[in-house]
Write a protein that holds these residues in place. Structure first.
Motif, PDB file in Angstrom:
ATOM      1  N   THR A 156      13.761  82.561  40.868  1.00  0.00           N
ATOM      2  CA  THR A 156      14.362  81.226  40.793  1.00  0.00           C
ATOM      3  C   THR A 156      14.366  80.676  39.375  1.00  0.00           C
ATOM      4  O   THR A 156      15.327  80.018  38.959  1.00  0.00           O
ATOM      5  CB  THR A 156      13.613  80.255  41.722  1.00  0.00           C
ATOM      6  N   GLU A 157      13.295  80.926  38.618  1.00  0.00           N
ATOM      7  CA  GLU A 157      13.232  80.421  37.246  1.00  0.00           C
ATOM      8  C   GLU A 157      14.313  81.053  36.381  1.00  0.00           C
ATOM      9  O   GLU A 157      14.951  80.379  35.560  1.00  0.00           O
ATOM     10  CB  GLU A 157      11.854  80.706  36.632  1.00  0.00           C
ATOM     11  N   ASP A 158      14.521  82.375  36.564  1.00  0.00           N
ATOM     12  CA  ASP A 158      15.562  83.066  35.798  1.00  0.00           C
ATOM     13  C   ASP A 158      16.946  82.606  36.236  1.00  0.00           C
ATOM     14  O   ASP A 158      17.864  82.499  35.411  1.00  0.00           O
ATOM     15  CB  ASP A 158      15.426  84.578  35.976  1.00  0.00           C
ATOM     16  N   PHE A 159      17.105  82.331  37.518  1.00  0.00           N
ATOM     17  CA  PHE A 159      18.399  81.883  38.030  1.00  0.00           C
ATOM     18  C   PHE A 159      18.793  80.543  37.427  1.00  0.00           C
ATOM     19  O   PHE A 159      19.929  80.364  36.976  1.00  0.00           O
ATOM     20  CB  PHE A 159      18.327  81.780  39.556  1.00  0.00           C
ATOM     21  N   GLU A 160      17.866  79.606  37.382  1.00  0.00           N
ATOM     22  CA  GLU A 160      18.211  78.280  36.866  1.00  0.00           C
ATOM     23  C   GLU A 160      18.381  78.272  35.349  1.00  0.00           C
ATOM     24  O   GLU A 160      18.998  77.367  34.793  1.00  0.00           O
ATOM     25  CB  GLU A 160      17.163  77.260  37.293  1.00  0.00           C
ATOM     26  N   ASN A 161      17.837  79.307  34.673  1.00  0.00           N
ATOM     27  CA  ASN A 161      18.001  79.413  33.222  1.00  0.00           C
ATOM     28  C   ASN A 161      19.109  80.383  32.827  1.00  0.00           C
ATOM     29  O   ASN A 161      19.325  80.618  31.634  1.00  0.00           O
ATOM     30  CB  ASN A 161      16.685  79.859  32.577  1.00  0.00           C
ATOM     31  N   ASP A 162      19.805  80.916  33.811  1.00  0.00           N
ATOM     32  CA  ASP A 162      20.889  81.860  33.556  1.00  0.00           C
ATOM     33  C   ASP A 162      22.093  81.088  33.012  1.00  0.00           C
ATOM     34  O   ASP A 162      22.615  80.190  33.681  1.00  0.00           O
ATOM     35  CB  ASP A 162      21.250  82.563  34.870  1.00  0.00           C
ATOM     36  N   PRO A 163      22.576  81.425  31.811  1.00  0.00           N
ATOM     37  CA  PRO A 163      23.711  80.693  31.223  1.00  0.00           C
ATOM     38  C   PRO A 163      24.964  80.702  32.093  1.00  0.00           C
ATOM     39  O   PRO A 163      25.692  79.707  32.147  1.00  0.00           O
ATOM     40  CB  PRO A 163      23.958  81.427  29.896  1.00  0.00           C
ATOM     41  N   SER A 164      25.218  81.818  32.779  1.00  0.00           N
ATOM     42  CA  SER A 164      26.424  81.882  33.620  1.00  0.00           C
ATOM     43  C   SER A 164      26.308  80.935  34.811  1.00  0.00           C
ATOM     44  O   SER A 164      27.299  80.323  35.222  1.00  0.00           O
ATOM     45  CB  SER A 164      26.659  83.316  34.107  1.00  0.00           C
ATOM     46  N   VAL A 165      25.098  80.787  35.360  1.00  0.00           N
ATOM     47  CA  VAL A 165      24.883  79.840  36.460  1.00  0.00           C
ATOM     48  C   VAL A 165      25.040  78.413  35.955  1.00  0.00           C
ATOM     49  O   VAL A 165      25.710  77.579  36.580  1.00  0.00           O
ATOM     50  CB  VAL A 165      23.493  80.046  37.086  1.00  0.00           C
ATOM     51  N   ALA A 166      24.423  78.136  34.804  1.00  0.00           N
ATOM     52  CA  ALA A 166      24.482  76.787  34.244  1.00  0.00           C
ATOM     53  C   ALA A 166      25.911  76.359  33.943  1.00  0.00           C
ATOM     54  O   ALA A 166      26.320  75.230  34.263  1.00  0.00           O
ATOM     55  CB  ALA A 166      23.627  76.721  32.978  1.00  0.00           C
ATOM     56  N   SER A 167      26.697  77.266  33.366  1.00  0.00           N
ATOM     57  CA  SER A 167      28.081  76.910  33.019  1.00  0.00           C
ATOM     58  C   SER A 167      28.934  76.741  34.276  1.00  0.00           C
ATOM     59  O   SER A 167      29.799  75.860  34.328  1.00  0.00           O
ATOM     60  CB  SER A 167      28.686  77.976  32.102  1.00  0.00           C
ATOM     61  N   PHE A 168      28.689  77.560  35.310  1.00  0.00           N
ATOM     62  CA  PHE A 168      29.453  77.438  36.553  1.00  0.00           C
ATOM     63  C   PHE A 168      29.136  76.119  37.243  1.00  0.00           C
ATOM     64  O   PHE A 168      30.037  75.425  37.727  1.00  0.00           O
ATOM     65  CB  PHE A 168      29.144  78.616  37.475  1.00  0.00           C
ATOM     66  N   VAL A 169      27.866  75.753  37.281  1.00  0.00           N
ATOM     67  CA  VAL A 169      27.466  74.490  37.896  1.00  0.00           C
ATOM     68  C   VAL A 169      28.055  73.308  37.131  1.00  0.00           C
ATOM     69  O   VAL A 169      28.576  72.357  37.715  1.00  0.00           O
ATOM     70  CB  VAL A 169      25.926  74.386  37.966  1.00  0.00           C
ATOM     71  N   GLN A 170      27.983  73.360  35.819  1.00  0.00           N
ATOM     72  CA  GLN A 170      28.505  72.274  35.005  1.00  0.00           C
ATOM     73  C   GLN A 170      30.009  72.076  35.228  1.00  0.00           C
ATOM     74  O   GLN A 170      30.506  70.940  35.263  1.00  0.00           O
ATOM     75  CB  GLN A 170      28.242  72.547  33.523  1.00  0.00           C
ATOM     76  N   ALA A 171      30.740  73.188  35.426  1.00  0.00           N
ATOM     77  CA  ALA A 171      32.193  73.106  35.573  1.00  0.00           C
ATOM     78  C   ALA A 171      32.625  72.722  36.987  1.00  0.00           C
ATOM     79  O   ALA A 171      33.723  72.174  37.168  1.00  0.00           O
ATOM     80  CB  ALA A 171      32.822  74.444  35.194  1.00  0.00           C
TER      81      ALA A 171
END
Length: 466
Positions: A156-171
């Motif tokens: 979970t920690e790696d998932f929430e710090n994954d840049p691809s996840v962060a950018s997808f959520v932001q968009a």
């Protein structure tokens, strides 16, 4: 040459290890509403009726799915359609997140299989909850968005710090990624709301399991269980040494259902366990006072349970896939299969054997290879040439490594497909085979352990049935 000697005694085992992709009620369970039907593996002659199921972490709208005969997108009620005996794949923004036996209720926990990280299902649940378009989480409405590569198979920690996840959520989301505690609580509530009166009474049943240690890729142990009114007993093989060897002799055990807080069968009214008790996470100390987190998952109407135990201090994981006894018979007649075979002497990412099979009423046709040459070292193994042949099922004996040593050719009972087999293979090596099949799935797993020159070797056969 290191060889898994199934070249004259064929086997069928599965492809994506052990999804809890199970269908049909039975095996000591009651109150289940699984509509997947009888144990036909989809060979219904085209007469199966169309049924409806729901994908739930609250009902999820907008999730792409595909079955053997159709597909679509889940509607506003989270519904999908399927036919009895079919399998269903779910895709989230271009990422196939799981293939399971279609049924009336499917949750993110059902998509978890033995190869995934412990947090796989939780990462899916977090993203689904985060992406809800209207903020009303009684239903989850997925927004339209372009496909994006998302790695759910990480902590979970790696998932929430994954840049691809962060950018997808932001968009695509109106909020930041939902936290672990909130996602877990929401999923638990959803499971509880859909539990109904479903429960499993283990009293009088037996079970068999395969157990894996994340630090020992090839060494696979397991347990046999016998469930009584007040106690659980059986034999356990789960002692790995520093070189990942397993103890030679399984150890007997017997304990009360509530003896250990981290035991998956520690249910309030054991030996009866409810649906939500078989789909939960325990955090605390185990019997050896180690800080652990244990995730338990079970499909309604199935006879399979997946238990993942993570040691907080080291991150090491123990994964156990359990099949408990039921009365259903699995008939493999008419199926085709593709096998993947790996050796503990060879890098499985580089060297894989395997076979293509055609299962008939009394014979199995095969093409492929299972011979490994490891003289070049772990990363430089080679395979023996492919071979083609036919084997008569009536020639298979219980001491052979072929898994269809069943009572009635291709019609196999729980006892036929879940057991320990011992014998001597054609290379004159003593072997132990641990075999497991969850009724209703298209998967069987077979682990063969042999000793040669004083060393343990493990061969794993993985087959997908079609």
């Amino acid at each position: 040459m290191i060889r898994i000697t199934i070249s004259t005694k064929r086997s069928l085992t599965y492809v994506a290890i052990m999804t809890l992709a199970l269908s049909a009620c039975g095996g000591g369970s009651s109150g289940g509403n699984n509509a997947s039907g009888s144990e036909t593996d989809g060979n219904d002659g085209g007469t199966a009726s169309t049924l409806k199921g729901v994908f739930v972490d609250s009902p999820v709208q907008g999730l792409t799915y595909e079955t053997n005969t159709g597909g679509g997108v889940t509607n506003a009620n989270g519904e999908f359609t399927y036919k009895t005996g079919e399998y269903i794949s779910f895709t989230l923004y271009g990422n196939v997140i799981g293939t399971v036996a279609a049924g009336d209720i499917i949750t993110p926990m059902d998509l978890q299989n033995e190869t995934h990280s412990q947090d796989y299902f939780l990462n899916i649940a977090r993203l689904l909850l985060t992406l809800d378009a209207d903020g009303d989480t009684t239903t989850l409405q997925l927004p339209s968005a372009s496909d994006s590569i998302i790695d759910f198979d990480q902590q979970t920690e790696d998932f929430e710090n994954d840049p691809s996840v962060a950018s997808f959520v932001q968009a695509n989301a109106n909020t930041s990624l939902v936290g672990v505690a909130d996602a877990r609580a929401h999923l638990a509530l959803s499971i509880n709301n859909n539990a109904g009166d479903y429960k499993v009474n283990f009293n009088g049943l037996n079970a068999f399991s395969l157990m894996r240690n994340s630090e020992c890729r090839h060494s696979v142990g397991g347990l046999s269980y016998e469930f009584g009114a007040t106690t659980v007993s059986g034999e356990i093989a789960d002692s790995w040494n520093e070189s990942c060897g397993l103890s030679a002799t399984p150890e007997p055990f017997s304990e009360a259902y509530d003896n250990r807080a981290d035991a998956w069968y520690n249910c309030e009214n054991a030996p009866i366990c409810t649906y939500d008790e078989l789909n939960r996470t325990y955090s605390g100390l185990d019997a050896d006072n180690r800080d652990v987190e244990v995730t338990i998952s079970h499909r309604k109407g199935s006879n399979g349970i997946l238990v993942v135990k993570q040691f907080v201090a080291s991150g090491r994981e123990i994964r156990e896939l359990i099949a408990f006894s039921d009365e259903r018979v699995t008939d493999f007649n008419g199926l085709t299969a593709k096998s993947v075979i790996t050796s503990s002497y060879c890098n499985p990412e580089i060297t894989q054997g395997g076979y293509n099979y055609q299962v008939k009423s009394t014979t199995v046709d095969f093409t492929g290879t299972d011979g490994f040459n490891s003289f070049g070292g772990y990363n430089n193994c080679t395979l023996s040439p492919s071979e083609t042949g036919t084997i008569n099922l009536s020639d298979i004996g219980d001491s052979h490594s072929f898994p269809f040593d069943c009572d009635d050719n291709t019609s196999c009972t729980f006892a036929n497909l879940n057991k320990v087999v011992t014998g001597v293979d054609p290379d004159e090596r003593p072997f132990i085979i641990r075999r497991l099949h969850v009724t209703g799935s298209n998967h069987i797993t077979q682990i063969k352990e042999v000793k040669e020159s004083g060393k343990q070797q493990f061969f794993e056969e993985i087959i997908s049935l079609h």
